[in-house]
Design an enzyme around this catalytic site. Structure first.
Site, PDB file in Angstrom:
ATOM      1  CB  CYS A  24      70.195 -43.063  50.501  1.00 23.82           C
ATOM      2  SG  CYS A  24      70.626 -43.009  52.396  1.00 23.82           S
ATOM      3  CD  GLU A  40      67.333 -44.702  50.887  1.00 18.09           C
ATOM      4  OE1 GLU A  40      67.319 -44.909  52.565  1.00 18.09           O
ATOM      5  OE2 GLU A  40      66.720 -44.449  49.971  1.00 18.09           O
ATOM      6  CB  CYS A  92      68.397 -43.931  55.300  1.00 15.77           C
ATOM      7  SG  CYS A  92      68.710 -41.791  55.268  1.00 15.77           S
ATOM      8  CG  ASN A 116      62.750 -44.778  58.148  1.00 12.79           C
ATOM      9  OD1 ASN A 116      61.986 -45.950  58.184  1.00 12.79           O
ATOM     10  ND2 ASN A 116      62.502 -43.542  58.588  1.00 12.79           N
ATOM     11  CB  VAL A 117      67.004 -47.946  62.262  1.00 10.51           C
ATOM     12  CG1 VAL A 117      66.953 -47.659  64.175  1.00 10.51           C
ATOM     13  CG2 VAL A 117      66.841 -49.166  61.904  1.00 10.51           C
ATOM     14  CD  GLU A 118      63.256 -40.794  62.135  1.00 10.22           C
ATOM     15  OE1 GLU A 118      62.302 -40.233  63.462  1.00 10.22           O
ATOM     16  OE2 GLU A 118      62.342 -40.721  61.352  1.00 10.22           O
TER      17      GLU A 118
HETATM   18  N1  THU Z   1      64.996 -41.317  55.345  1.00  9.35           N
HETATM   19  C1  THU Z   1      64.959 -42.417  54.810  1.00  9.35           C
HETATM   20  O1  THU Z   1      64.999 -43.687  55.448  1.00  9.35           O
HETATM   21  N2  THU Z   1      66.029 -42.627  53.649  1.00  9.35           N
HETATM   22  C2  THU Z   1      65.627 -41.628  52.909  1.00  9.35           C
HETATM   23  O2  THU Z   1      66.477 -41.729  51.215  1.00  9.35           O
HETATM   24  C3  THU Z   1      65.206 -40.695  52.713  1.00  9.35           C
HETATM   25  C4  THU Z   1      65.001 -40.101  54.353  1.00  9.35           C
HETATM   26  C5  THU Z   1      64.048 -41.425  56.423  1.00  9.35           C
HETATM   27  C6  THU Z   1      64.899 -40.316  58.083  1.00  9.35           C
HETATM   28  C7  THU Z   1      63.926 -40.681  58.281  1.00  9.35           C
HETATM   29  O3  THU Z   1      63.924 -41.541  59.800  1.00  9.35           O
HETATM   30  C8  THU Z   1      62.797 -40.385  57.668  1.00  9.35           C
HETATM   31  O4  THU Z   1      62.652 -40.865  56.240  1.00  9.35           O
HETATM   32  C9  THU Z   1      62.117 -38.589  57.702  1.00  9.35           C
HETATM   33  O5  THU Z   1      63.550 -37.635  56.890  1.00  9.35           O
END
Ligand code: THU
Length: 146
Positions: free
Chosen positions: A94, A60, A58, A47-49
């Site tokens: 996702c 995915e 996400c 994940n890359v916020e």
């Molecule tokens: N997140 C994912 O990367 N994939 C998912 O299917 C669920 C949520 C990440 C998004 C965010 O950066 C962190 O988890 C908290 O929600």
């Protein structure tokens, strides 16, 4: 493409490695995901916020970006882990993103065990639904065939 215990071990390892590279300074919730492609490749992502929370990518999304950017193909097995290196469920968006590239037969390592995509996303909307109406093939090299 056969899916063995070794497949799941390899996917778990790739997902853990990706999780350790996550950029999540806002949620502090790292996620790593990995998938086996029908030609044997493993693709992964984290994940890359973003300061604009809603535009976070996400893990995915990274998986699918690597899939397409390394030649495309069809996903056959998928795993996703949290900071405890435990299986975590893909979010709703996702599931749809994975459905496009794995279809109903994609196998997922879910928190309760292995599940098929058509259990995780029942009666999903896929490329063939578009094709049925428009009569056109998506321009993606045919990687979305049902
Ligand atoms: N997140 C994912 O990367 N994939 C998912 O299917 C669920 C949520 C990440 C998004 C965010 O950066 C962190 O988890 C908290 O929600």
């Amino acid at each position: 493409m056969e899916i063995t215990d070794q497949t799941w071990a390899d996917l778990h390892q790739a997902a853990v490695s990706a999780m350790q590279r996550a950029y999540c300074p806002y949620s502090h919730y790292p996620v790593g995901a990995a998938a086996l492609v029908d030609d044997g490749r493993i693709v992964s992502g984290c994940n890359v916020e973003n300061a604009g929370y809603g535009v976070t990518l996400c893990a995915e999304c990274g998986v699918i970006s690597e899939l397409i950017n390394t030649g495309g193909g069809h996903l056959v097995a998928f795993a996703c882990v949290n900071a405890h290196q435990e299986a975590t469920a893909p979010c709703g968006r996702c599931r749809q993103i994975l459905f496009e590239h794995g279809g109903p037969d994609l196998m997922l390592a879910m928190p309760g065990g292995l599940m098929r995509m058509d259990e995780v996303l029942p009666r999903g909307f896929g490329p063939w639904n578009v094709r049925e109406v428009t009569g056109e093939d998506p321009e993606n090299g045919g990687s979305n065939e049902r």
